[in-house]
Design a protein around this motif. Structure first.
Motif, mmCIF file in Angstrom:
data_model
loop_
_atom_site.group_PDB
_atom_site.id
_atom_site.type_symbol
_atom_site.label_atom_id
_atom_site.label_comp_id
_atom_site.label_asym_id
_atom_site.label_seq_id
_atom_site.Cartn_x
_atom_site.Cartn_y
_atom_site.Cartn_z
ATOM 1 N N GLY A 1 0.610 -1.172 0.426
ATOM 2 C CA GLY A 1 -0.202 -0.206 0.242
ATOM 3 C C GLY A 1 1.074 1.010 -0.282
ATOM 4 O O GLY A 1 1.543 1.233 -1.139
ATOM 5 N N THR A 2 0.634 2.006 1.075
ATOM 6 C CA THR A 2 1.195 3.285 1.076
ATOM 7 C C THR A 2 2.458 2.797 2.404
ATOM 8 O O THR A 2 2.972 4.345 2.161
ATOM 9 N N VAL A 3 3.089 2.636 2.723
ATOM 10 C CA VAL A 3 3.806 1.856 3.889
ATOM 11 C C VAL A 3 5.059 2.367 3.545
ATOM 12 O O VAL A 3 5.379 0.820 2.159
ATOM 13 N N LEU A 4 5.744 2.880 3.761
ATOM 14 C CA LEU A 4 6.957 3.458 3.090
ATOM 15 C C LEU A 4 8.377 3.016 4.309
ATOM 16 O O LEU A 4 7.804 3.514 5.152
ATOM 17 N N ALA A 5 9.495 2.571 3.794
ATOM 18 C CA ALA A 5 10.508 2.244 4.244
ATOM 19 C C ALA A 5 11.786 1.949 4.024
ATOM 20 O O ALA A 5 12.281 2.165 2.861
ATOM 21 N N SER A 6 13.109 2.996 4.785
ATOM 22 C CA SER A 6 14.024 2.617 4.777
ATOM 23 C C SER A 6 14.602 1.411 5.070
ATOM 24 O O SER A 6 14.412 0.706 6.071
ATOM 25 N N PRO A 7 15.774 0.621 4.224
ATOM 26 C CA PRO A 7 16.724 -0.755 5.433
ATOM 27 C C PRO A 7 16.915 -0.111 6.537
ATOM 28 O O PRO A 7 16.950 -0.719 7.768
ATOM 29 N N PHE A 8 17.467 1.379 7.258
ATOM 30 C CA PHE A 8 18.350 2.018 8.490
ATOM 31 C C PHE A 8 16.566 1.795 9.115
ATOM 32 O O PHE A 8 16.586 1.456 10.465
ATOM 33 N N ALA A 9 15.107 2.558 8.538
ATOM 34 C CA ALA A 9 14.544 2.304 9.377
ATOM 35 C C ALA A 9 13.981 1.278 10.313
ATOM 36 O O ALA A 9 13.579 0.807 10.869
ATOM 37 N N MET A 10 13.764 0.518 8.699
ATOM 38 C CA MET A 10 12.985 -1.499 9.043
ATOM 39 C C MET A 10 14.674 -1.961 10.376
ATOM 40 O O MET A 10 14.202 -2.510 11.475
ATOM 41 N N ALA A 11 15.648 -1.831 10.308
ATOM 42 C CA ALA A 11 16.524 -1.940 11.655
ATOM 43 C C ALA A 11 16.197 -1.585 12.597
ATOM 44 O O ALA A 11 16.906 -2.057 13.532
ATOM 45 N N THR A 12 15.917 -0.568 11.973
ATOM 46 C CA THR A 12 15.540 0.742 13.582
ATOM 47 C C THR A 12 14.179 -0.559 14.528
ATOM 48 O O THR A 12 14.284 -0.221 15.600
ATOM 49 N N VAL A 13 13.913 -0.674 13.812
ATOM 50 C CA VAL A 13 12.037 -1.747 13.977
ATOM 51 C C VAL A 13 13.368 -2.854 15.331
ATOM 52 O O VAL A 13 12.371 -3.054 16.124
ATOM 53 N N ALA A 14 13.533 -4.077 14.112
ATOM 54 C CA ALA A 14 13.752 -4.690 14.333
ATOM 55 C C ALA A 14 14.596 -4.111 16.107
ATOM 56 O O ALA A 14 15.261 -4.952 17.203
ATOM 57 N N ALA A 15 15.908 -3.301 16.566
ATOM 58 C CA ALA A 15 16.770 -2.757 17.023
ATOM 59 C C ALA A 15 15.549 -2.393 18.704
ATOM 60 O O ALA A 15 15.664 -3.052 19.897
ATOM 61 N N SER A 16 14.722 -1.891 18.269
ATOM 62 C CA SER A 16 13.797 -1.591 19.464
ATOM 63 C C SER A 16 12.783 -2.759 19.838
ATOM 64 O O SER A 16 12.276 -2.708 20.817
#
Length: 631
Positions: A503-518
């Motif tokens: 859909g309209t959800v977007l992320a960078s690899p940096f953002a997804m690494a942040t999700v995993a870190a969180s």
């Protein structure tokens, strides 16, 4: 009899309309020698001898030539005192000089200038000599300004490891003093072919430049240079010049993030307001460009004299201010591993990136881009649909709606939302279709199960969950970063697509690494690459709780123990992961869309995101890269 006429500092500021008039006529105050000294000081403050009378008129032209290199340097000359020796018909004028060589650095000294009285006793002239301009100058000397280049600051990594510093390079090109006529073009053509540069452009430059020019073709690291040296040496006029440049350990090492240094472009020179001139080495991209002023330092200036034997000596020096190191958190060993892991994709691989973060303190340990990124920093700024890696966010939203990990959800092979069909990925296991638990739905990455529970979520629930995991809230980290977006869906099908990271959800690899870190840290992690850059974190509207984080860790662990990440089971350490595949672009002749391949993972105090722009699936394409990194 000697007659001291007292201190006259400051009188040079009063310019006289005709500089020699008062001296010639004796002046109204009856002090012709003093008036001449004042006129001389005023003229010298304007970088000339003006119209003051001289004993030797040729000194006027000689002075103009001598002082010309300092024309752009402001100078103030004042008369300190004038001592008249009446019986000898002469006077000594002591002048105080102050050259503003650089901001905060003035060259100050005094000289004594001889004044000679005419036969009638009323007229005076200056007996000018070179050392009246500066101490120790002699006939035949010339003056000049030399720029003192500051040492550029290094870029360092974890524990002070030097990442970017001056390293040896060879500048390859054509020495036109060794060739002439048609040989210039012939040699330039051979050099361009050997060095793989544009032949026509290089030949044109070689022919256009002067007869004594060195026509640079390319700059290579010493290791890269060895490959071309044998053929290069055989070309008439070929010359390799030893030099240094600020470089990382390898050409690939965090290249897009760290950036590069090179000659200032015309645009950079124009925008610098004089701080940078043509030929200066400056940061052209990445951190090198963003922090160029800090890293570059400030040049110094030396006033030099060259004697008749071509020997150079320094009269005054305003020293350069060396650049200051830029501190980062990059771990050299992990960065190398990241580059090597991406290299396993092989030649001609699509764009790919890997980001690794330490959850405990948010330190960015690695940020790498594959060769397919073509120099772009996709790791930090890429904007892509994250696919099923986003199901970690969706899981949090569903947990907050009251769903439990053991609750049974329906996972049909396909489902329809407002006329649009959604299905699971092509190799989804048939054994996981039907009624399964939420844990199994996440482990196997069932799209239809999550879409079937869209009704449990209210407006903004998905965005709030994303924010709790560090996605969707921008922060100025001191370098460009895209933290992703989870905007409100405009349609029912859009809301369904958002749940599975499309859909309209977007992320960078940096953002997804942040999700995993969180998930690993149990809070929204604020990544840190530049420890000295202060960042004020925007707190999530609904922060992640310890219990929620523990549950998410369990779901990610199930991906490895029973789901799409089972291939990681024999990798050392307790790993949690999530695979992701996201369709994009235009369908092919068979109606199939190309897909992005993703995978995120945690192990101990390490969180990783891998992205491949075009792949089969997260587990098949991004998975092997992640495994290579973790091993």
């Amino acid at each position: 009899m000697r007659l001291r006429l007292g201190t006259r500092v400051g009188t040079a500021a009063l310019l006289v309309g005709v500089a020699s008039a008062c001296s010639a006529l004796g002046g109204e105050d009856g002090d012709p020698a003093g008036d001449l000294a004042d006129d001389l000081a005023a003229a010298l403050s304007d970088h000339s001898l003006g119209e003051v009378p001289l004993v030797d008129e040729s000194a006027r032209t000689a002075f103009a030539e001598l002082v010309a290199p300092l024309d752009e340097v402001p100078v103030a000359v004042d008369v300190v005192d004038v001592t008249v020796v009446e019986e000898e018909g002469r006077a000594d004028a002591t002048l105080a000089w102050r050259w503003e060589v650089a901001d905060g650095a003035a060259w100050e000294y005094e000289t004594s200038v001889a004044l000679t009285q005419g036969g009638d006793g009323s007229t005076w002239a200056v007996a000018w000599s070179p050392d009246d301009l500066a101490p120790d100058l002699a006939a035949g000397d010339s003056l000049g300004l030399r720029t003192l280049t500051p040492a550029r600051g290094d870029i360092t990594g974890a524990d002070g490891a030097v990442l970017v510093t001056e390293r040896p390079v060879l500048r390859y090109g054509l020495d036109k003093t060794k060739v002439e006529g048609p040989q210039v073009a012939r040699s330039a053509r051979r050099i361009a072919r050997i060095l793989d540069v544009d032949v026509a452009s290089y030949v044109s430059r070689a022919e256009a430049m002067g007869a004594e020019a060195f026509v640079e073709a390319v700059v290579l690291r010493e290791d890269d240079a060895r490959e071309v040296l044998p053929a290069f040496r055989k070309v008439p006029g070929a010359l390799a010049v030893n030099d240094t440049l600020p470089l990382a350990p390898t050409r690939e090492f965090a290249g897009a993030l760290l950036g590069r240094v090179g000659p200032a472009t015309a645009e950079i020179v124009e925008e610098s307001d004089g701080a940078i001139v043509a030929g200066d080495e400056v940061g052209l991209s990445g951190l090198q460009a963003r922090y160029d002023e800090q890293l570059r330092g400030a040049p110094g200036t030396a006033v030099v004299a060259r004697d008749a034997d071509d020997r150079l000596r320094t009269l005054f020096e305003a020293p350069a201010t060396d650049g200051t190191d830029l501190l980062t958190t990059l771990d050299p060993a992990l960065q190398d591993k990241a580059e090597q892991a991406l290299a396993t994709l092989g030649d001609g691989a699509p764009a790919a990136a890997l980001v690794a973060i330490r959850p405990s303190d948010g330190a960015v340990l690695a940020s790498a881009n594959g060769v397919g990124a073509a120099g772009a920093d996709l790791a930090s700024t890429g904007q892509y649909a994250p696919g099923s890696t986003f199901k970690v966010v969706t899981s949090l939203a569903l947990l907050r709606s009251g769903m439990g990990v053991d609750d049974v959800v329906s996972c049909p092979a396909a489902t329809v939302v407002d006329g649009r069909s959604f299905k699971n990925y092509d190799d989804y296991p048939a054994s996981a279709v039907g009624d399964i638990t939420l844990t199994q739905a996440i482990a196997q990455s069932c799209n239809t199960a999550l879409i079937g529970n869209a009704g449990r979520l209210g407006d903004g629930d998905l965005a709030t969950a994303a924010q709790a995991l560090g996605l969707g809230t921008d922060h100025d980290l001191g370098f460009p970063v895209y933290f992703g977006q989870v905007p409100p869906p405009e349609t029912e099908t859009g809301a369904a697509a958002d749940l599975i990271g499309q859909g309209t959800v977007l992320a960078s690899p940096f953002a997804m690494a942040t999700v995993a870190a969180s998930v690993s840290a149990g809070r929204a992690v604020l990544p840190v690459l530049l420890p000295q850059h202060e960042v004020q974190q925007v707190p999530p509207r609904v922060p992640l709780t310890g219990a929620e984080a523990g549950t998410l860790r369990g779901l990610m662990r199930a991906v490895v123990t029973t789901g799409s990440g089972r291939f990681l089971q024999d990798v050392p350490g307790e790993i949690g992961a999530k695979t992701g595949t996201a369709e994009y672009g235009t369908p092919d002749a068979l109606g199939s869309l190309p897909t992005h391949a993703w995978m995120i993972a945690t192990r101990g105090d390490l969180a990783v995101a891998v992205f491949v722009a075009t792949g089969v699936s997260g587990s098949q394409t991004a998975g092997p890269v992640l495994e290579a990194f973790l091993r």
